[in-house]
Design an enzyme around this catalytic site. Sequence first.
Site, mmCIF file in Angstrom:
data_model
loop_
_atom_site.group_PDB
_atom_site.id
_atom_site.type_symbol
_atom_site.label_atom_id
_atom_site.label_comp_id
_atom_site.label_asym_id
_atom_site.label_seq_id
_atom_site.Cartn_x
_atom_site.Cartn_y
_atom_site.Cartn_z
ATOM 1 N N ASN A 33 1.131 -1.192 0.272
ATOM 2 C CA ASN A 33 -0.009 0.210 0.019
ATOM 3 C C ASN A 33 1.153 0.966 0.170
ATOM 4 O OD1 ASN A 33 1.424 -0.191 2.709
ATOM 5 N ND2 ASN A 33 -0.993 0.719 3.559
ATOM 6 N N LEU A 34 2.414 0.965 -0.420
ATOM 7 C CA LEU A 34 3.597 2.175 0.212
ATOM 8 C C LEU A 34 3.146 3.109 1.381
ATOM 9 C CD1 LEU A 34 2.394 3.711 -4.127
ATOM 10 C CD2 LEU A 34 4.414 1.631 -2.424
ATOM 11 N N ASP A 59 -4.124 -2.745 0.284
ATOM 12 C CA ASP A 59 -3.550 -2.362 1.923
ATOM 13 C C ASP A 59 -4.603 -3.883 1.845
ATOM 14 O OD1 ASP A 59 -4.141 -2.433 4.417
ATOM 15 O OD2 ASP A 59 -4.793 -0.371 4.321
ATOM 16 N N SER A 125 11.196 -11.909 13.256
ATOM 17 C CA SER A 125 12.408 -10.999 13.929
ATOM 18 C C SER A 125 13.171 -11.762 14.968
ATOM 19 C CB SER A 125 11.632 -9.500 13.994
ATOM 20 O OG SER A 125 13.052 -9.202 14.850
ATOM 21 N N ALA A 126 14.338 -11.517 14.888
ATOM 22 C CA ALA A 126 14.850 -11.961 16.732
ATOM 23 C C ALA A 126 14.701 -11.373 18.011
ATOM 24 C CB ALA A 126 16.509 -11.440 16.325
ATOM 25 N N TYR A 151 4.821 -4.816 18.949
ATOM 26 C CA TYR A 151 5.142 -5.052 17.221
ATOM 27 C C TYR A 151 6.213 -6.637 17.684
ATOM 28 C CZ TYR A 151 9.225 -5.466 13.903
ATOM 29 O OH TYR A 151 9.826 -6.640 12.603
ATOM 30 N N LYS A 155 5.465 -10.305 15.700
ATOM 31 C CA LYS A 155 5.339 -11.094 15.720
ATOM 32 C C LYS A 155 5.456 -12.683 15.535
ATOM 33 C CE LYS A 155 7.491 -8.436 11.678
ATOM 34 N NZ LYS A 155 7.087 -9.020 10.494
ATOM 35 N N ARG A 233 25.158 -6.413 18.374
ATOM 36 C CA ARG A 233 24.234 -6.592 17.076
ATOM 37 C C ARG A 233 24.599 -7.795 16.102
ATOM 38 N NH1 ARG A 233 21.763 -5.506 21.473
ATOM 39 N NH2 ARG A 233 19.504 -4.678 21.534
ATOM 40 N N GLY A 294 14.510 -1.278 26.705
ATOM 41 C CA GLY A 294 14.149 -2.564 26.802
ATOM 42 C C GLY A 294 15.236 -2.400 26.077
HETATM 43 P P1 NAD Z 1 9.461 -1.820 4.810
HETATM 44 O O1 NAD Z 1 8.809 -1.262 5.736
HETATM 45 O O2 NAD Z 1 10.763 -0.911 4.392
HETATM 46 O O3 NAD Z 1 8.371 -2.965 4.456
HETATM 47 C C1 NAD Z 1 7.676 -3.498 4.303
HETATM 48 C C2 NAD Z 1 6.234 -2.691 3.411
HETATM 49 O O4 NAD Z 1 5.319 -2.969 3.737
HETATM 50 C C3 NAD Z 1 6.368 -1.730 3.272
HETATM 51 O O5 NAD Z 1 6.497 -1.074 1.885
HETATM 52 C C4 NAD Z 1 5.298 -0.835 3.585
HETATM 53 O O6 NAD Z 1 4.281 -0.232 2.248
HETATM 54 C C5 NAD Z 1 4.206 -1.916 3.123
HETATM 55 N N1 NAD Z 1 3.232 -2.152 3.967
HETATM 56 C C6 NAD Z 1 2.341 -1.666 5.238
HETATM 57 N N2 NAD Z 1 1.460 -1.928 5.614
HETATM 58 C C7 NAD Z 1 0.491 -2.697 5.025
HETATM 59 C C8 NAD Z 1 -0.168 -3.143 4.667
HETATM 60 N N3 NAD Z 1 -1.631 -2.476 6.090
HETATM 61 N N4 NAD Z 1 -0.744 -3.442 3.387
HETATM 62 C C9 NAD Z 1 -0.144 -3.310 2.328
HETATM 63 N N5 NAD Z 1 1.659 -3.431 2.388
HETATM 64 C C10 NAD Z 1 2.611 -2.974 3.561
HETATM 65 O O7 NAD Z 1 10.145 -3.160 5.790
HETATM 66 P P2 NAD Z 1 11.747 -4.315 5.705
HETATM 67 O O8 NAD Z 1 12.547 -3.685 7.049
HETATM 68 O O9 NAD Z 1 11.572 -4.196 4.640
HETATM 69 O O10 NAD Z 1 11.032 -5.510 6.590
HETATM 70 C C11 NAD Z 1 10.388 -6.386 5.506
HETATM 71 C C12 NAD Z 1 9.176 -7.372 6.741
HETATM 72 O O11 NAD Z 1 10.441 -7.563 7.447
HETATM 73 C C13 NAD Z 1 8.675 -6.566 7.966
HETATM 74 O O12 NAD Z 1 7.371 -7.508 8.325
HETATM 75 C C14 NAD Z 1 9.804 -6.048 9.131
HETATM 76 O O13 NAD Z 1 8.232 -6.525 10.879
HETATM 77 C C15 NAD Z 1 10.774 -7.202 9.169
HETATM 78 N N6 NAD Z 1 12.097 -6.784 9.474
HETATM 79 C C16 NAD Z 1 12.383 -6.113 9.502
HETATM 80 C C17 NAD Z 1 13.317 -5.985 10.435
HETATM 81 C C18 NAD Z 1 14.112 -4.774 10.054
HETATM 82 O O14 NAD Z 1 15.137 -3.874 10.561
HETATM 83 N N7 NAD Z 1 14.193 -4.027 9.002
HETATM 84 C C19 NAD Z 1 13.977 -6.547 11.269
HETATM 85 C C20 NAD Z 1 13.162 -8.291 11.516
HETATM 86 C C21 NAD Z 1 12.006 -8.598 10.274
HETATM 87 N N1 UFG Z 2 20.652 2.734 18.747
HETATM 88 C C1 UFG Z 2 21.941 3.642 19.331
HETATM 89 N N2 UFG Z 2 21.200 4.836 18.067
HETATM 90 C C2 UFG Z 2 20.269 4.673 17.765
HETATM 91 C C3 UFG Z 2 19.969 3.459 17.078
HETATM 92 C C4 UFG Z 2 19.946 2.280 17.687
HETATM 93 O O1 UFG Z 2 22.884 3.704 19.948
HETATM 94 O O2 UFG Z 2 19.355 6.206 17.240
HETATM 95 C C5 UFG Z 2 21.826 0.622 19.053
HETATM 96 C C6 UFG Z 2 20.363 0.519 19.335
HETATM 97 O O3 UFG Z 2 21.280 0.544 21.520
HETATM 98 C C7 UFG Z 2 20.953 -0.433 19.387
HETATM 99 C C8 UFG Z 2 21.553 -0.455 18.336
HETATM 100 O O4 UFG Z 2 21.590 0.100 17.687
HETATM 101 O O5 UFG Z 2 22.539 -1.206 20.500
HETATM 102 C C9 UFG Z 2 20.942 -1.459 16.982
HETATM 103 O O6 UFG Z 2 19.664 -0.995 16.732
HETATM 104 P P1 UFG Z 2 18.170 -0.850 16.395
HETATM 105 O O7 UFG Z 2 16.892 0.095 16.961
HETATM 106 O O8 UFG Z 2 19.433 -1.115 15.027
HETATM 107 O O9 UFG Z 2 17.957 -2.342 15.963
HETATM 108 P P2 UFG Z 2 17.353 -3.015 17.170
HETATM 109 O O10 UFG Z 2 19.018 -4.152 17.089
HETATM 110 O O11 UFG Z 2 17.558 -2.778 18.288
HETATM 111 O O12 UFG Z 2 16.332 -3.684 16.575
HETATM 112 C C10 UFG Z 2 16.196 -4.599 16.390
HETATM 113 C C11 UFG Z 2 15.531 -4.910 14.724
HETATM 114 C C12 UFG Z 2 13.262 -4.655 15.065
HETATM 115 C C13 UFG Z 2 13.689 -6.268 16.348
HETATM 116 C C14 UFG Z 2 14.484 -6.100 16.919
HETATM 117 C C15 UFG Z 2 15.339 -7.200 17.987
HETATM 118 O O13 UFG Z 2 15.123 -3.700 14.460
HETATM 119 O O14 UFG Z 2 13.128 -4.755 14.183
HETATM 120 O O15 UFG Z 2 16.481 -6.096 16.900
HETATM 121 O O16 UFG Z 2 15.740 -8.555 18.172
HETATM 122 F F1 UFG Z 2 12.150 -5.912 17.013
#
Ligand code: NAD
Ligand code: UFG
Length: 332
Positions: A33-34, A59, A125-126, A151, A155, A233, A294
């Site tokens: 849905n962008l 969506d 996700s982790a 969030y 998951k 991480r 957290g």
């Molecule tokens: P992203 O936000 O770039 O991609 C998610 C996409 O989903 C977006 O393009 C958004 O427009 C679309 N979206 C959101 N709501 C929607 C809806 N209601 N209908 C249709 N489309 C919708 O995020 P990403 O980093 O590419 O993450 C992809 C997946 O991986 C997500 O499920 C996220 O939770 C999971 N994930 C991401 C991370 C990370 O750190 N990036 C870590 C662990 C898991």
């Molecule tokens: N951090 C900073 N400053 C910032 C942002 C992050 O110091 O402004 C640090 C955080 O404390 C952490 C590391 O950078 O130590 C990475 O933080 P992120 O927020 O990028 O990533 P997290 O590991 O907290 O979160 C990731 C994913 C989540 C997932 C989570 C738990 O983004 O989706 O791991 O596995 F829920």
Amino acid sequence: MEKILATGGTGYIGSHTVIELIKKGYEVEILDNLYNSKIEVLDKIENLTGVRPKFHQIDMLDENGVDKVFEDGNFSAVIHFAGLKAVGESVEKPLEYYETNIGGTLNILESMKKYGVKKIIFSSSATVYGEPESDVCVETLPTGQKLTNPYGKTKYMIEEILKDYAVADKDFNVTILRYFNPVGNDESGLIGEDPNGIPNNLMPIIMKVYKKEIPELSVFGDDYNTRDGSCIRDYIHVVDLAKGHLLALENIKPGVSIYNLGTGSGTTVFEMIDAFEKASGEKLPYKVVGRRAGDLPALTANPEKAERELGWKAEKTVEDAMRDTINFLRNN
Ligand code: NAD
Ligand code: UFG
């Protein structure tokens, strides 16, 4: 060739995966849905692969819209990336997170059921490990305990929904991929992480500081019991992650299979800053602030199962990710 539906396929991880799928000869359609991605991503995918995937701006909460995509699609599998992913925001807006992530997934599953699509790969996700008893997570660790935000709970709950559904339908194939910390972008520098609004993950914030859209990076704590006091991480290059989806698809089987996708080695926040400075040749302004609620001191993957069963192993380093990030920043 098989046709794949990528929900969230214009997003950060989705778009990189779509490119790898097309390169391997898969036909791909995208449903998004962008909300957190841009339509221009389609031009970039076309530019890089020579193929423009069919795009449905829908969506996933729109049941009829989703259903129509499946009715016409004849998909062999779904890779389900779509969802909301900002941890902090999910605390402020829990209902939106439960509705979109869980409601959206249920709609996708309903349509899969109706049209006989039997394979799904899910972006987990982790975070589902909560506060694990070990800093190094193996898939057999308990999940769902001590989850600190909606969030992460979505998951965990979606994983449970998928497991229940696979019990009810013995022909259903589920692969759950638990990503660690995705970073970097395609070598071309054409596509990358380009979130709408203020990011909360480390790399997109570093990118905004580099572009001077944010004055400085706040380092969340330098008093952890780690080698330099900042959190550790497991940063995984998004192209490695994307390739993991291909291998997951090729090896998918009935029942539920769960894999960590991470490198197995950890990097501190200060090491990330250092690597970025080396790649950019510029100092990155930062200040140390208090710990973020957290945050765990250290979290890395044990990725051995993915190597053993999928033949997947991360090949790229944090240095590669930083080089590619700089390339993306200079190109955009
Ligand atoms: P992203 O936000 O770039 O991609 C998610 C996409 O989903 C977006 O393009 C958004 O427009 C679309 N979206 C959101 N709501 C929607 C809806 N209601 N209908 C249709 N489309 C919708 O995020 P990403 O980093 O590419 O993450 C992809 C997946 O991986 C997500 O499920 C996220 O939770 C999971 N994930 C991401 C991370 C990370 O750190 N990036 C870590 C662990 C898991
Ligand atoms: N951090 C900073 N400053 C910032 C942002 C992050 O110091 O402004 C640090 C955080 O404390 C952490 C590391 O950078 O130590 C990475 O933080 P992120 O927020 O990028 O990533 P997290 O590991 O907290 O979160 C990731 C994913 C989540 C997932 C989570 C738990 O983004 O989706 O791991 O596995 F829920």
